[in-house]
Design a protein around this motif. Structure first.
Motif, mmCIF file in Angstrom:
data_model
loop_
_atom_site.group_PDB
_atom_site.id
_atom_site.type_symbol
_atom_site.label_atom_id
_atom_site.label_comp_id
_atom_site.label_asym_id
_atom_site.label_seq_id
_atom_site.Cartn_x
_atom_site.Cartn_y
_atom_site.Cartn_z
ATOM 1 N N LYS A 181 0.583 -1.158 -0.436
ATOM 2 C CA LYS A 181 -0.366 0.057 0.316
ATOM 3 C C LYS A 181 1.095 1.330 -0.144
ATOM 4 O O LYS A 181 0.136 2.315 -0.926
ATOM 5 N N LEU A 182 1.986 1.121 1.022
ATOM 6 C CA LEU A 182 2.678 2.346 0.833
ATOM 7 C C LEU A 182 3.365 2.243 -0.449
ATOM 8 O O LEU A 182 3.448 3.892 -1.128
ATOM 9 N N SER A 183 3.519 1.685 -1.358
ATOM 10 C CA SER A 183 4.715 1.935 -2.579
ATOM 11 C C SER A 183 3.878 2.060 -3.480
ATOM 12 O O SER A 183 3.478 2.860 -4.159
ATOM 13 N N GLU A 184 2.803 1.157 -3.517
ATOM 14 C CA GLU A 184 1.137 2.141 -4.641
ATOM 15 C C GLU A 184 0.722 3.869 -4.482
ATOM 16 O O GLU A 184 0.462 4.650 -5.304
ATOM 17 N N ASN A 185 0.971 4.244 -3.005
ATOM 18 C CA ASN A 185 0.458 5.505 -2.412
ATOM 19 C C ASN A 185 1.315 6.716 -3.173
ATOM 20 O O ASN A 185 1.005 7.417 -4.007
ATOM 21 N N MET A 186 2.282 6.215 -2.309
ATOM 22 C CA MET A 186 3.699 6.885 -2.984
ATOM 23 C C MET A 186 4.083 6.779 -4.993
ATOM 24 O O MET A 186 3.910 7.836 -5.175
ATOM 25 N N LEU A 187 3.154 6.036 -5.616
ATOM 26 C CA LEU A 187 3.463 5.835 -7.095
ATOM 27 C C LEU A 187 2.322 6.702 -7.461
ATOM 28 O O LEU A 187 2.357 7.789 -8.224
ATOM 29 N N ARG A 188 1.322 6.714 -6.767
ATOM 30 C CA ARG A 188 -0.147 7.596 -6.819
ATOM 31 C C ARG A 188 0.156 8.975 -6.222
ATOM 32 O O ARG A 188 -0.107 9.575 -7.985
ATOM 33 N N LEU A 189 1.235 9.508 -5.521
ATOM 34 C CA LEU A 189 1.224 10.803 -5.439
ATOM 35 C C LEU A 189 2.895 11.028 -6.291
ATOM 36 O O LEU A 189 2.343 12.741 -7.198
#
Length: 358
Positions: A181-189
């Protein structure tokens, strides 16, 4: 103010040039007259003028040649210092500060140096943000990795019971989900900040979207026995429905996460002129005043232990803020410690960003 000053400066410069030229030509005139008297020669007026003019140019050239080495040495040292400072900046040293001559504030070189100082200050601020970001990412990644490594080692113990093994495996799986989830959120941001995210605004019922999301979150707020109420006015908005759903999910999940068992959450949607206003209120512990202006920063956590226990990464509100800004809206928080928090999102009904494409 600048135009009269520049006009005055131009006039004074012209007067100074005329005075210098007059001084050289006066010296040339008396020098030529002294030569005429010595040679007992009385040339024609045209010849006198030619001799005076050429002698004036000669005197000016000789004096300039005599002064030039000192000026060049000063200019060379100045430019060398400037180049050395720029090379330091190119190597990542942003502690450089160029000297500004306050007596020549309107000089083009002074404006250049002032601009360079502003650029260095911005680069220094960006470097500090980059280092803080790397530190936060390292911390967020390091914590679950340490947990995974510790429980993986513990699983090597053959004396563990089946219940213990399953509990350790559940913890490892939870930490893996957290990393994902951290990786996904960083990519989205990152995609949102670089304007690479697809943007498809279209008219839809905002009240229906909020109602749907509340139903999706029902297992979470029902588990904590929360009093969930929604006051939703019928509002049609032109926006990217998928992007805004992330905003509402983040705000509602945060409200559920930080509201104690048996607490209350209220969702309001109102139309105010040409804006839609959504407010998410909870009865959680609230946010300190000194933390409220930073709550939307990446990885910022007003209470690190509380966020970690809740499984947050500190990116949700940053993502929400960026999505709201893409829609030319604004998001704010009002809170007092012990009195809960109220997040307010204001969005234009007809988003100016609707003309953009992903």
């Amino acid at each position: 103010m600048k135009r009269p000053w520049f006009a005055l400066k131009a006039v004074l410069t012209l007067i100074a040039m005329i005075a210098v030229i007059s001084a050289y030509w006066t010296a040339a005139f008396f020098l030529a007259e002294a030569v005429y008297d010595r040679l007992d020669w009385r040339p024609q007026p045209l010849v006198r003028q030619l001799v005076t003019a050429n002698t004036g140019f000669l005197l000016m050239g000789i004096s300039m040649s005599a002064i030039a080495p000192f000026i060049r040495r000063h200019e060379k040292a100045y430019w060398q210092n400037l180049m050395n400072a720029i090379q330091r900046i190119a190597k990542g040293d942003f502690r450089v500060n160029f000297h500004v001559d306050r007596e020549k504030r309107n000089h083009p070189m002074t404006e250049l140096v002032t601009g360079l100082n502003d650029m260095v200050a911005q680069l220094r601020a960006m470097e500090e943000m980059r280092q803080e970001f790397i530190s936060n990412v390292s911390h967020e990644i390091g914590s679950p990795l340490t947990s995974i490594r510790g429980f993986a080692r513990a699983l090597k113990n053959e004396d563990l019971s089946r219940e213990q093994r399953m509990r350790y495996l559940d913890i490892i799986e939870t930490e893996c989900v957290r990393l994902s989830k951290l990786s996904e959120n960083m990519l989205r941001l990152t995609m949102l900040e670089s304007n690479q995210h697809s943007f498809f605004p279209a008219p839809y019922r905002l009240d229906a979207q909020l109602q749907t999301i509340l139903l999706r979150c029902e297992p979470q707020w029902a588990e904590k026995d929360l009093d969930m109420s929604a006051e939703l006015e019928k509002v049609v908005i032109t926006a990217d429905e998928d992007l805004l759903s992330q905003v509402w999910l983040n705000l509602i999940h945060n409200a559920i996460k930080f509201t104690p068992k048996g607490g209350r959450i209220t969702i309001r949607l109102e139309r105010e002129g040409d804006k839609a206003v959504v407010t998410v209120c909870d009865t959680g512990p609230g946010i300190r005043k000194q933390d409220q202006h930073r709550i939307f920063e990446r990885f910022y956590k007003s209470d690190k232990s509380r966020h970690r226990a809740a499984g947050g990464s500190g990116l949700g509100l940053s993502i929400a803020k960026k999505i709201v800004e893409i829609h030319h809206g604004k998001i704010s928080v009002h809170s007092r410690p012990g009195e809960g928090a109220a997040f307010t999102v204001e969005l234009p009904l007809q988003s100016p960003a609707s003309a953009q494409s992903g």
